[in-house]
Motif scaffolding. Structure first.
Motif, PDB file in Angstrom:
ATOM      1  N   LEU A  80      29.651  32.264  53.041  1.00  0.00           N
ATOM      2  CA  LEU A  80      29.797  32.648  53.394  1.00  0.00           C
ATOM      3  C   LEU A  80      30.674  33.851  52.495  1.00  0.00           C
ATOM      4  CD1 LEU A  80      32.167  30.122  56.189  1.00  0.00           C
ATOM      5  CD2 LEU A  80      30.093  32.140  56.928  1.00  0.00           C
ATOM      6  N   ALA A  81      31.184  34.671  53.287  1.00  0.00           N
ATOM      7  CA  ALA A  81      31.980  36.057  51.666  1.00  0.00           C
ATOM      8  C   ALA A  81      33.451  35.430  52.041  1.00  0.00           C
ATOM      9  CB  ALA A  81      32.413  37.039  53.018  1.00  0.00           C
ATOM     10  N   VAL A  82      33.551  35.338  50.278  1.00  0.00           N
ATOM     11  CA  VAL A  82      35.194  35.281  49.463  1.00  0.00           C
ATOM     12  C   VAL A  82      35.516  36.276  49.309  1.00  0.00           C
ATOM     13  CG1 VAL A  82      36.023  33.749  48.672  1.00  0.00           C
ATOM     14  CG2 VAL A  82      34.317  32.702  49.471  1.00  0.00           C
ATOM     15  N   GLU A  83      37.084  36.218  48.964  1.00  0.00           N
ATOM     16  CA  GLU A  83      37.228  37.518  48.177  1.00  0.00           C
ATOM     17  C   GLU A  83      39.633  36.803  48.104  1.00  0.00           C
ATOM     18  OE1 GLU A  83      36.676  40.696  52.369  1.00  0.00           O
ATOM     19  OE2 GLU A  83      38.405  40.155  52.165  1.00  0.00           O
ATOM     20  N   TRP A  84      39.183  36.934  47.092  1.00  0.00           N
ATOM     21  CA  TRP A  84      40.350  37.728  46.029  1.00  0.00           C
ATOM     22  C   TRP A  84      41.023  38.016  46.076  1.00  0.00           C
ATOM     23  CZ3 TRP A  84      43.273  33.327  44.095  1.00  0.00           C
ATOM     24  CH2 TRP A  84      42.327  31.294  44.837  1.00  0.00           C
ATOM     25  N   SER A  85      42.306  38.543  46.720  1.00  0.00           N
ATOM     26  CA  SER A  85      42.810  40.506  46.300  1.00  0.00           C
ATOM     27  C   SER A  85      44.286  40.174  45.935  1.00  0.00           C
ATOM     28  CB  SER A  85      43.115  41.072  47.698  1.00  0.00           C
ATOM     29  OG  SER A  85      43.074  40.127  49.062  1.00  0.00           O
ATOM     30  N   ARG A  86      45.202  41.366  45.475  1.00  0.00           N
ATOM     31  CA  ARG A  86      46.480  41.120  45.390  1.00  0.00           C
ATOM     32  C   ARG A  86      46.773  42.359  46.739  1.00  0.00           C
ATOM     33  NH1 ARG A  86      47.652  41.474  39.481  1.00  0.00           N
ATOM     34  NH2 ARG A  86      50.039  42.520  40.024  1.00  0.00           N
ATOM     35  N   ALA A  87      47.447  42.657  46.896  1.00  0.00           N
ATOM     36  CA  ALA A  87      48.128  43.901  48.593  1.00  0.00           C
ATOM     37  C   ALA A  87      49.271  44.804  47.012  1.00  0.00           C
ATOM     38  CB  ALA A  87      49.118  42.303  48.804  1.00  0.00           C
ATOM     39  N   ASP A  88      49.178  44.025  46.183  1.00  0.00           N
ATOM     40  CA  ASP A  88      50.090  45.777  45.209  1.00  0.00           C
ATOM     41  C   ASP A  88      49.194  46.684  44.422  1.00  0.00           C
ATOM     42  OD1 ASP A  88      49.640  42.988  44.183  1.00  0.00           O
ATOM     43  OD2 ASP A  88      50.554  43.556  42.333  1.00  0.00           O
ATOM     44  N   LEU A  89      47.643  45.753  45.004  1.00  0.00           N
ATOM     45  CA  LEU A  89      46.474  46.779  43.616  1.00  0.00           C
ATOM     46  C   LEU A  89      45.777  47.189  44.737  1.00  0.00           C
ATOM     47  CD1 LEU A  89      45.691  43.832  41.286  1.00  0.00           C
ATOM     48  CD2 LEU A  89      47.055  45.552  40.928  1.00  0.00           C
ATOM     49  N   ASN A  90      45.371  48.451  44.266  1.00  0.00           N
ATOM     50  CA  ASN A  90      44.616  49.833  44.375  1.00  0.00           C
ATOM     51  C   ASN A  90      43.131  49.785  43.393  1.00  0.00           C
ATOM     52  OD1 ASN A  90      43.323  51.720  46.801  1.00  0.00           O
ATOM     53  ND2 ASN A  90      44.633  53.059  45.693  1.00  0.00           N
TER      54      ASN A  90
ATOM     55  N   GLU B 107      28.575  38.641  43.537  1.00  0.00           N
ATOM     56  CA  GLU B 107      29.153  39.238  43.907  1.00  0.00           C
ATOM     57  C   GLU B 107      29.275  40.549  43.440  1.00  0.00           C
ATOM     58  OE1 GLU B 107      30.295  37.388  39.081  1.00  0.00           O
ATOM     59  OE2 GLU B 107      30.461  35.698  40.516  1.00  0.00           O
ATOM     60  N   LEU B 108      29.928  41.081  44.911  1.00  0.00           N
ATOM     61  CA  LEU B 108      30.034  42.627  44.568  1.00  0.00           C
ATOM     62  C   LEU B 108      31.273  43.285  43.974  1.00  0.00           C
ATOM     63  CD1 LEU B 108      30.260  42.701  48.660  1.00  0.00           C
ATOM     64  CD2 LEU B 108      28.062  42.672  46.999  1.00  0.00           C
ATOM     65  N   LEU B 109      30.226  43.995  42.563  1.00  0.00           N
ATOM     66  CA  LEU B 109      31.872  44.348  41.572  1.00  0.00           C
ATOM     67  C   LEU B 109      32.145  46.003  42.295  1.00  0.00           C
ATOM     68  CD1 LEU B 109      29.731  43.815  38.407  1.00  0.00           C
ATOM     69  CD2 LEU B 109      31.749  42.441  39.157  1.00  0.00           C
ATOM     70  N   ILE B 110      31.250  46.331  42.353  1.00  0.00           N
ATOM     71  CA  ILE B 110      31.930  47.922  42.667  1.00  0.00           C
ATOM     72  C   ILE B 110      33.469  47.857  44.113  1.00  0.00           C
ATOM     73  CG2 ILE B 110      30.549  47.372  45.349  1.00  0.00           C
ATOM     74  CD1 ILE B 110      29.458  50.280  45.384  1.00  0.00           C
ATOM     75  N   ASP B 111      33.608  46.801  44.959  1.00  0.00           N
ATOM     76  CA  ASP B 111      35.100  46.949  44.737  1.00  0.00           C
ATOM     77  C   ASP B 111      35.756  46.296  44.508  1.00  0.00           C
ATOM     78  OD1 ASP B 111      34.014  47.982  47.059  1.00  0.00           O
ATOM     79  OD2 ASP B 111      33.366  46.674  48.378  1.00  0.00           O
ATOM     80  N   GLN B 112      35.762  45.816  42.663  1.00  0.00           N
ATOM     81  CA  GLN B 112      35.955  44.853  42.348  1.00  0.00           C
ATOM     82  C   GLN B 112      37.473  46.176  41.708  1.00  0.00           C
ATOM     83  OE1 GLN B 112      35.007  43.284  38.904  1.00  0.00           O
ATOM     84  NE2 GLN B 112      36.335  41.377  39.110  1.00  0.00           N
ATOM     85  N   ASN B 113      38.518  45.718  41.703  1.00  0.00           N
ATOM     86  CA  ASN B 113      40.086  46.283  41.146  1.00  0.00           C
ATOM     87  C   ASN B 113      39.694  46.695  39.106  1.00  0.00           C
ATOM     88  OD1 ASN B 113      42.558  46.399  38.995  1.00  0.00           O
ATOM     89  ND2 ASN B 113      42.742  46.918  41.133  1.00  0.00           N
ATOM     90  N   PRO B 114      39.629  47.588  38.414  1.00  0.00           N
ATOM     91  CA  PRO B 114      38.705  47.838  36.678  1.00  0.00           C
ATOM     92  C   PRO B 114      39.201  46.897  35.943  1.00  0.00           C
ATOM     93  CG  PRO B 114      39.458  49.986  37.604  1.00  0.00           C
ATOM     94  CD  PRO B 114      40.097  48.719  39.147  1.00  0.00           C
ATOM     95  N   SER B 115      40.359  46.665  36.040  1.00  0.00           N
ATOM     96  CA  SER B 115      41.151  45.532  35.668  1.00  0.00           C
ATOM     97  C   SER B 115      40.681  44.431  35.349  1.00  0.00           C
ATOM     98  CB  SER B 115      42.665  45.310  35.939  1.00  0.00           C
ATOM     99  OG  SER B 115      43.361  44.338  35.321  1.00  0.00           O
ATOM    100  N   TYR B 116      40.082  43.613  36.852  1.00  0.00           N
ATOM    101  CA  TYR B 116      39.731  42.557  36.676  1.00  0.00           C
ATOM    102  C   TYR B 116      38.355  42.392  35.665  1.00  0.00           C
ATOM    103  CZ  TYR B 116      43.718  41.280  38.410  1.00  0.00           C
ATOM    104  OH  TYR B 116      44.746  41.157  38.802  1.00  0.00           O
ATOM    105  N   ILE B 117      37.330  42.955  35.632  1.00  0.00           N
ATOM    106  CA  ILE B 117      36.248  43.222  35.493  1.00  0.00           C
ATOM    107  C   ILE B 117      35.603  42.338  34.491  1.00  0.00           C
ATOM    108  CG2 ILE B 117      33.547  44.437  34.887  1.00  0.00           C
ATOM    109  CD1 ILE B 117      35.375  47.172  36.521  1.00  0.00           C
ATOM    110  N   GLY B 118      34.394  42.042  34.778  1.00  0.00           N
ATOM    111  CA  GLY B 118      34.536  40.300  33.780  1.00  0.00           C
ATOM    112  C   GLY B 118      35.013  39.207  33.382  1.00  0.00           C
TER     113      GLY B 118
END
Length: 317
Positions: free
Chosen positions: A58-68, A80-91
């Protein structure tokens, strides 16, 4: 082809029905208390299904509402889909594929930053269920105490400073019995890196047994650091014509030796006699002693420890 597509849809619907019914109406559960992590550390944001269900597909999402963009970590179809990931968390994020089979959606966050402080949402889109995890980020350092004599020589001004804190901490002064001392208001400066520097001053009288502690405490992260200092060994047990030649060093860094008295070594005006002067040779000799000996406030105990120290040096023990 239409029959095949129809079967795929039917099995997908059946799978979701089984999760919601036979799976015992699993709920996504997060921690009841905030997770505390220190800058630079690795931490885990707990999140799991109860009762446990295999959600590896299944799909699993971790997110923060205050980020864009708001996504911290996204996993779909086992990838793992890196294209939608906030740059601050890459790697810096990962979710265990093996633990997903047991219903564990926990997120590992590496090399924590101050900007990671916030509320995270753990969510499974196909189940329309999620939970929130609050992450509190902290940073600490050891306080440094500086001593200044007043003109009369009767009282001392103790100045305690500690930098590199987050969130903003409080500063407390304690006497040798652990009782709170009345000190001036705490001064706070927030630097461009969002870290706090705090300082506090207290005026004390000189006596033969004065020992004091500067304690810096952060209530949100429940972290405390403190520095202990004894002023009698340097300021009271010698006649004024000698003690007035000794000056406590001012330190701008958090050192392990900051909890013991460190003396300033003045420059020598003459290369021969100047280097032998009491005002220069005494501080050099004193600073060469181990911090635990410099911190002793009992003269008999000081002599005993000094003898042991010198004996070990003489016989290479």
């Amino acid at each position: 082809m239409k029959i095949f597509s129809s079967l795929v849809v039917d099995f997908a619907v059946l799978f979701l029905v089984l999760i919601r019914s036979c799976g015992g109406q699993s709920q996504v559960v997060g921690p009841s208390q905030p997770i505390v992590a220190m800058v630079g550390d690795d931490t885990m944001l707990p999140c799991h299904l109860h009762p446990a269900v295999d959600v590896a597909s299944l799909a699993v999402e971790w997110s923060r509402a205050d980020l864009n963009p708001r996504f911290v970590h996204v996993r779909r179809d086992g990838v793992e889909l890196l294209i939608d990931q906030n740059p601050s968390y890459i790697g810096r994020t990962s979710v265990s594929a093996d633990k997903l089979k047991c219903g564990d959606l926990s997120l590992k966050l590496s090399k924590v930053k101050l900007s990671d402080d916030g509320s995270y949402r753990c969510y499974i889109p196909e189940m329309y269920k999620g939970s929130t995890v609050r992450l509190v980020i902290g940073a600490v350092s050891s306080p440094v105490i500086r001593i200044t004599k007043d003109a009369s020589g009767v009282t001392l001004l103790l100045d305690c400073e500690s930098s590199g804190w987050y969130p903003e901490p409080e500063v407390l002064w304690l006497d040798g019995e652990g009782k709170l001392l009345s000190a001036g208001p705490t001064e706070t400066v927030r630097g461009p890196d969002d870290l706090y520097t705090v300082s506090s001053r207290v005026t004390v009288e000189k006596s033969d047994s004065n020992s004091f502690t500067c304690r810096v405490h952060q209530k949100d992260t429940n972290h405390t650091t403190e520095t202990h200092i004894t002023v009698a060994a340097i300021h009271n047990l010698a006649p004024p014509y000698l003690s007035d030649l000794l000056h406590t060093a001012t330190s701008t860094r958090s050192l392990r030796s900051s909890s013991s008295i460190h003396l300033t070594v003045p420059p020598a005006r003459l290369t021969t006699m100047g280097s032998r002067a009491f005002s220069r040779s005494a501080p050099k000799l004193w600073n060469s002693l181990p911090p635990d000996i410099r911190n002793i406030d009992s003269f008999p105990q000081f002599k005993s420890s000094l003898k042991t120290h010198l004996f070990r040096i003489a016989f290479s023990l």
